[in-house]
Design a protein around this motif. Sequence first.
Motif, PDB file in Angstrom:
ATOM      1  N   ASP A  83       0.846  -1.199   0.000  1.00 40.29           N
ATOM      2  CA  ASP A  83       0.000   0.000   0.000  1.00 40.29           C
ATOM      3  C   ASP A  83       0.878   1.245   0.000  1.00 40.29           C
ATOM      4  O   ASP A  83       1.769   1.387   0.849  1.00 40.29           O
ATOM      5  N   TYR A  84       0.612   2.141  -0.956  1.00 43.86           N
ATOM      6  CA  TYR A  84       1.425   3.346  -1.124  1.00 43.86           C
ATOM      7  C   TYR A  84       0.684   4.571  -0.600  1.00 43.86           C
ATOM      8  O   TYR A  84      -0.520   4.736  -0.827  1.00 43.86           O
ATOM      9  N   TYR A  85       1.446   5.438   0.079  1.00 42.21           N
ATOM     10  CA  TYR A  85       0.895   6.682   0.616  1.00 42.21           C
ATOM     11  C   TYR A  85       1.829   7.841   0.263  1.00 42.21           C
ATOM     12  O   TYR A  85       3.043   7.736   0.436  1.00 42.21           O
ATOM     13  N   ALA A  86       1.252   8.934  -0.206  1.00 45.88           N
ATOM     14  CA  ALA A  86       2.029  10.124  -0.547  1.00 45.88           C
ATOM     15  C   ALA A  86       1.664  11.256   0.393  1.00 45.88           C
ATOM     16  O   ALA A  86       0.567  11.287   0.971  1.00 45.88           O
ATOM     17  N   ILE A  87       2.566  12.217   0.528  1.00 47.86           N
ATOM     18  CA  ILE A  87       2.364  13.345   1.442  1.00 47.86           C
ATOM     19  C   ILE A  87       1.287  14.290   0.931  1.00 47.86           C
ATOM     20  O   ILE A  87       0.677  15.024   1.709  1.00 47.86           O
ATOM     21  N   GLY A  88       1.037  14.290  -0.392  1.00 51.35           N
ATOM     22  CA  GLY A  88       0.036  15.189  -0.945  1.00 51.35           C
ATOM     23  C   GLY A  88      -0.271  14.858  -2.393  1.00 51.35           C
ATOM     24  O   GLY A  88       0.278  13.912  -2.972  1.00 51.35           O
ATOM     25  N   ARG A  89      -1.142  15.668  -2.982  1.00 59.77           N
ATOM     26  CA  ARG A  89      -1.663  15.383  -4.325  1.00 59.77           C
ATOM     27  C   ARG A  89      -0.564  15.372  -5.392  1.00 59.77           C
ATOM     28  O   ARG A  89      -0.529  14.477  -6.246  1.00 59.77           O
ATOM     29  N   SER A  90       0.324  16.370  -5.357  1.00 62.51           N
ATOM     30  CA  SER A  90       1.353  16.460  -6.396  1.00 62.51           C
ATOM     31  C   SER A  90       2.283  15.255  -6.366  1.00 62.51           C
ATOM     32  O   SER A  90       2.641  14.696  -7.415  1.00 62.51           O
ATOM     33  N   THR A  91       2.672  14.840  -5.172  1.00 63.48           N
ATOM     34  CA  THR A  91       3.541  13.677  -5.036  1.00 63.48           C
ATOM     35  C   THR A  91       2.805  12.412  -5.463  1.00 63.48           C
ATOM     36  O   THR A  91       3.376  11.544  -6.134  1.00 63.48           O
ATOM     37  N   ALA A  92       1.533  12.309  -5.082  1.00 62.51           N
ATOM     38  CA  ALA A  92       0.731  11.147  -5.483  1.00 62.51           C
ATOM     39  C   ALA A  92       0.618  11.062  -6.998  1.00 62.51           C
ATOM     40  O   ALA A  92       0.764   9.983  -7.589  1.00 62.51           O
ATOM     41  N   LEU A  93       0.375  12.203  -7.640  1.00 60.42           N
ATOM     42  CA  LEU A  93       0.240  12.218  -9.096  1.00 60.42           C
ATOM     43  C   LEU A  93       1.554  11.831  -9.769  1.00 60.42           C
ATOM     44  O   LEU A  93       1.575  11.050 -10.730  1.00 60.42           O
ATOM     45  N   ALA A  94       2.667  12.369  -9.260  1.00 56.91           N
ATOM     46  CA  ALA A  94       3.972  12.042  -9.829  1.00 56.91           C
ATOM     47  C   ALA A  94       4.263  10.552  -9.692  1.00 56.91           C
ATOM     48  O   ALA A  94       4.783   9.910 -10.617  1.00 56.91           O
TER      49      ALA A  94
END
Length: 246
Positions: A83-94
């Motif tokens: 399961d992957y988690y990003a700090i925010g939208r931009s990082t998630a999109l990248a």
Amino acid sequence: MTILVTRPEPAASELATRLRSLGREAWTLPLIEFAPGSDLDRLPQQLAALRAGDLVFLLSQQVIRHAQPALARHNAAWPADVDYYAIGRSTALAFHTASGRHVDYPHAQETSEALINLAALQRVSGKKALILRGNPGRELLAETLSARGAEVTFSQCYQRCHKHYDGAIEGRRWRNRGITTLVVSSGEMLQQLFSLFPAVDREEWLLRCRLIVVSERLATLASELGWQDIQVADGADNDALLRALR
């Protein structure tokens, strides 16, 4: 309003270009730059050691910019069953663009506090949590995951390096250009900006500028340093900063 953007590149130039397209006067003074991290060669092994349902945290877009080529060099890929988690939208999109993997992220704010409050992260006991980041900094995420029973490890995928400027020269340059608004996106950069200029420039100009920051924590730090006109953007990406500046 004449704006000075202190974000690292390429984000600084991207924001300045968008501001100029709206008729605003904008300049850049990147305060940090990025270099490959010390753990990149170990990253494929760290990812391979994860089991189904374990956790991977991506704490900035720079993680993806440095990790993706490192995995390619080793003919490795992002595991499909974690399961992957990003700090925010931009990082998630990248990350999604680079990997094709599903990734969760907090929608309200791009902070460790918001990330750790996600419902899926309340019960993590017995899971491995791999945190991909830059230089060690605030440990809230790791400490909270450990307290909830996860086995936490880190991978330094990149490192932040201070860019060096002559403060007296820069003070004259930006005062002459009439800078009235500053954009700062981390506490490290805020401290660096505060320390860069001679005291006279700090008192007569820097602390009188309007300051755009990306979190309440940063606003508190700015207030403690002496800024009074502080605005908190609703996110840390350039879209959010543009909304704040408009």
